[in-house]
Design an enzyme around this catalytic site. Structure first.
Site, PDB file in Angstrom:
ATOM      1  N   HIS A  52      -9.559 -97.232 -33.049  1.00 55.78           N
ATOM      2  CA  HIS A  52      -8.783 -96.944 -34.273  1.00 55.78           C
ATOM      3  C   HIS A  52      -9.307 -97.794 -35.424  1.00 55.78           C
ATOM      4  O   HIS A  52      -9.495 -97.309 -36.543  1.00 55.78           O
ATOM      5  CB  HIS A  52      -7.298 -97.323 -34.083  1.00 55.78           C
ATOM      6  CG  HIS A  52      -6.541 -96.497 -33.107  1.00 55.78           C
ATOM      7  ND1 HIS A  52      -5.790 -97.065 -32.094  1.00 55.78           N
ATOM      8  CD2 HIS A  52      -6.385 -95.149 -32.974  1.00 55.78           C
ATOM      9  CE1 HIS A  52      -5.191 -96.109 -31.392  1.00 55.78           C
ATOM     10  NE2 HIS A  52      -5.551 -94.933 -31.904  1.00 55.78           N
ATOM     11  N   ARG A 101     -13.901 -88.252 -31.248  1.00 52.21           N
ATOM     12  CA  ARG A 101     -14.585 -88.976 -30.170  1.00 52.21           C
ATOM     13  C   ARG A 101     -15.621 -88.102 -29.478  1.00 52.21           C
ATOM     14  O   ARG A 101     -16.670 -88.568 -29.079  1.00 52.21           O
ATOM     15  CB  ARG A 101     -13.559 -89.445 -29.129  1.00 52.21           C
ATOM     16  CG  ARG A 101     -12.688 -90.568 -29.619  1.00 52.21           C
ATOM     17  CD  ARG A 101     -11.560 -90.834 -28.684  1.00 52.21           C
ATOM     18  NE  ARG A 101     -10.651 -89.685 -28.643  1.00 52.21           N
ATOM     19  CZ  ARG A 101      -9.434 -89.709 -28.154  1.00 52.21           C
ATOM     20  NH1 ARG A 101      -8.967 -90.808 -27.609  1.00 52.21           N
ATOM     21  NH2 ARG A 101      -8.671 -88.635 -28.164  1.00 52.21           N
ATOM     22  N   LYS A 140       9.190 -89.454 -27.513  1.00 54.28           N
ATOM     23  CA  LYS A 140       8.077 -89.931 -26.674  1.00 54.28           C
ATOM     24  C   LYS A 140       8.278 -91.422 -26.379  1.00 54.28           C
ATOM     25  O   LYS A 140       8.432 -92.220 -27.318  1.00 54.28           O
ATOM     26  CB  LYS A 140       6.770 -89.707 -27.451  1.00 54.28           C
ATOM     27  CG  LYS A 140       5.511 -89.906 -26.638  1.00 54.28           C
ATOM     28  CD  LYS A 140       4.306 -89.503 -27.486  1.00 54.28           C
ATOM     29  CE  LYS A 140       3.018 -90.073 -26.955  1.00 54.28           C
ATOM     30  NZ  LYS A 140       1.899 -89.876 -27.879  1.00 54.28           N
ATOM     31  N   SER A 152      -5.578 -95.041 -26.327  1.00 53.22           N
ATOM     32  CA  SER A 152      -4.514 -96.019 -26.064  1.00 53.22           C
ATOM     33  C   SER A 152      -3.929 -95.832 -24.663  1.00 53.22           C
ATOM     34  O   SER A 152      -3.635 -96.804 -23.964  1.00 53.22           O
ATOM     35  CB  SER A 152      -3.388 -95.879 -27.097  1.00 53.22           C
ATOM     36  OG  SER A 152      -3.857 -96.169 -28.374  1.00 53.22           O
TER      37      SER A 152
HETATM   38  O1  PNS Z   1      -2.306 -91.010 -31.943  1.00 52.70           O
HETATM   39  P1  PNS Z   1      -1.861 -89.587 -31.735  1.00 52.70           P
HETATM   40  O2  PNS Z   1      -0.584 -89.535 -30.950  1.00 52.70           O
HETATM   41  O3  PNS Z   1      -2.939 -88.729 -31.137  1.00 52.70           O
HETATM   42  O4  PNS Z   1      -1.561 -89.007 -33.212  1.00 52.70           O
HETATM   43  C1  PNS Z   1      -1.179 -87.668 -33.400  1.00 52.70           C
HETATM   44  C2  PNS Z   1      -0.633 -87.448 -34.823  1.00 52.70           C
HETATM   45  C3  PNS Z   1       0.494 -88.406 -35.115  1.00 52.70           C
HETATM   46  C4  PNS Z   1      -1.750 -87.653 -35.812  1.00 52.70           C
HETATM   47  C5  PNS Z   1      -0.160 -85.969 -34.900  1.00 52.70           C
HETATM   48  O5  PNS Z   1       0.644 -85.703 -33.789  1.00 52.70           O
HETATM   49  C6  PNS Z   1       0.632 -85.681 -36.153  1.00 52.70           C
HETATM   50  O6  PNS Z   1       0.077 -85.552 -37.221  1.00 52.70           O
HETATM   51  N1  PNS Z   1       1.993 -85.586 -35.998  1.00 52.70           N
HETATM   52  C7  PNS Z   1       2.902 -85.400 -37.090  1.00 52.70           C
HETATM   53  C8  PNS Z   1       3.660 -84.083 -36.964  1.00 52.70           C
HETATM   54  C9  PNS Z   1       2.914 -82.951 -37.655  1.00 52.70           C
HETATM   55  O7  PNS Z   1       2.575 -83.024 -38.816  1.00 52.70           O
HETATM   56  N2  PNS Z   1       2.655 -81.871 -36.876  1.00 52.70           N
HETATM   57  C10 PNS Z   1       1.908 -80.709 -37.344  1.00 52.70           C
HETATM   58  C11 PNS Z   1       0.436 -80.853 -37.006  1.00 52.70           C
HETATM   59  S1  PNS Z   1      -0.504 -79.476 -37.568  1.00 52.70           S
END
Ligand code: PNS
Length: 158
Positions: A17, A90, A41, A127
């Site tokens: 990150h 990645r 979660k 993570s």
């Molecule tokens: O570290 P992560 O859990 O892979 O991050 C995922 C994250 C937080 C970037 C993604 O789940 C997100 O943007 N969530 C916010 C909800 C949202 O906007 N959903 C629509 C996505 S198109």
């Protein structure tokens, strides 16, 4: 001024990150690292702990700030004057889902997504894997900041 967001769960923040955040901070004027608040979660670290860890890990980057958000990322972007979402890629396996999210977010708003290729030494890093390996007693010292390592050790020995 270009303001971007690096969103994620950061449970916990890893060197992968931080590689993306640091590189984004060189490319853009302002970078907000935004932690998703996801009550459904279970997380190892509380939101406050994750925000603290991120603040500490990015304290040497003058144009980086830390925040949290609930709900849609694009709403956070609109409310905070963020023009683009920065995501690390990645491997090809990340691409399908990331492209889908980028296109969905782009269809909802003017907010664009910029992909930065993860440095090869972190291409396997997540993570969830860091937690699993640390819990099993494996060495993750090259994968997270030292103070995160200490916090994980504390948590697993509690
Ligand atoms: O570290 P992560 O859990 O892979 O991050 C995922 C994250 C937080 C970037 C993604 O789940 C997100 O943007 N969530 C916010 C909800 C949202 O906007 N959903 C629509 C996505 S198109």
């Amino acid at each position: 001024m270009t303001k971007v967001v690096c969103p994620g769960s950061f449970d916990p923040v890893t060197n992968g990150h931080l590689d993306i955040v640091e590189r984004a901070s060189r490319l853009f004027d302002e970078v907000v690292v935004a932690v998703l608040v996801n009550e459904s979660k279970a997380s190892m670290f509380t939101l406050e702990e994750r925000l603290d860890m991120l603040s500490r890990a990015t304290s040497d980057l003058a144009n980086v700030t830390v925040a949290s958000f609930r709900g849609l990322l694009v709403n956070f972007c609109i409310e905070n004057g963020v023009q683009a979402i920065v995501k690390g890629l990645r491997a090809v396996s990340d691409f399908d889902y990331e492209l889908q999210m980028a296109q969905m977010n782009g269809s909802l708003t003017e907010v664009d997504t910029v992909f930065i290729p993860t440095s090869p030494e972190y291409s396997f890093l997540a993570s969830s894997l860091v937690k699993e390996v640390a819990k099993g007693g494996g060495d993750v010292s090259r994968l997270v900041p030292d103070f995160v390592l200490d916090l994980m050790k504390e948590r697993f020995s509690a």
